[in-house]
Design a protein around this motif. Sequence first.
Motif, PDB file in Angstrom:
ATOM      1  N   GLY A  66       0.879  -1.222   0.154  1.00 29.99           N
ATOM      2  CA  GLY A  66       0.078  -0.028   0.076  1.00 29.99           C
ATOM      3  C   GLY A  66       0.704   1.346  -0.179  1.00 29.99           C
ATOM      4  O   GLY A  66       0.134   2.326  -0.191  1.00 29.99           O
ATOM      5  N   ARG A  67       2.125   1.129   0.047  1.00 37.86           N
ATOM      6  CA  ARG A  67       2.973   2.518   0.318  1.00 37.86           C
ATOM      7  C   ARG A  67       4.175   2.322  -0.831  1.00 37.86           C
ATOM      8  O   ARG A  67       4.369   3.395  -1.264  1.00 37.86           O
ATOM      9  CB  ARG A  67       3.665   2.368   1.596  1.00 37.86           C
ATOM     10  N   PHE A  68       4.527   1.000  -1.038  1.00 44.32           N
ATOM     11  CA  PHE A  68       5.724   0.943  -2.193  1.00 44.32           C
ATOM     12  C   PHE A  68       4.880   0.276  -3.196  1.00 44.32           C
ATOM     13  O   PHE A  68       4.177  -0.476  -3.312  1.00 44.32           O
ATOM     14  CB  PHE A  68       6.689  -0.155  -1.882  1.00 44.32           C
ATOM     15  N   THR A  69       5.414   0.547  -4.501  1.00 48.28           N
ATOM     16  CA  THR A  69       5.092  -0.021  -5.760  1.00 48.28           C
ATOM     17  C   THR A  69       6.117  -0.262  -6.699  1.00 48.28           C
ATOM     18  O   THR A  69       6.929   0.295  -6.993  1.00 48.28           O
ATOM     19  CB  THR A  69       4.151   1.189  -6.723  1.00 48.28           C
ATOM     20  N   ILE A  70       6.215  -1.463  -7.165  1.00 52.95           N
ATOM     21  CA  ILE A  70       7.313  -2.070  -8.044  1.00 52.95           C
ATOM     22  C   ILE A  70       6.836  -2.130  -9.308  1.00 52.95           C
ATOM     23  O   ILE A  70       5.740  -2.379  -9.650  1.00 52.95           O
ATOM     24  CB  ILE A  70       7.884  -3.494  -7.457  1.00 52.95           C
ATOM     25  N   SER A  71       7.806  -1.829 -10.291  1.00 52.19           N
ATOM     26  CA  SER A  71       7.541  -1.741 -11.598  1.00 52.19           C
ATOM     27  C   SER A  71       8.686  -1.836 -12.552  1.00 52.19           C
ATOM     28  O   SER A  71       9.845  -1.897 -12.039  1.00 52.19           O
ATOM     29  CB  SER A  71       6.784  -0.385 -12.188  1.00 52.19           C
TER      30      SER A  71
END
Length: 121
Positions: A66-71
Amino acid sequence: QVQLVESGGGLAQAGGSLRLSCVAPGRTFHSYMMSWFRQAPGKDREFVASISWSDYSTYYDDSVKGRFTISRDNAKNTMYLQMNSLKTEDTGVYYCAAGSGLRSASDYIYWGQGTQVTVSS
């Protein structure tokens, strides 16, 4: 020797944001799981997030969900970690890795040199 290169670490205040990048110059990782791990002083290296290079599936540790996003950007052979709502407990050295596992660091055979993230209160 395969090399992964991280960048984007630095100092942020609690509640702030940072974006990390990981590039593999001259190499693609289409058959690997790509992940971020972190290590705080005096602690073991711990899993943060993963992304499958084949089907874009993503996985997160509960502490960052909910805080970090991997892409990733296939055209640039680069993986990212967008870190929002940072907390002081997010402080540590962040490593990108490529391998065949998921949450266990021992399953990864390629590692970057690490980039320091420091979150101040």
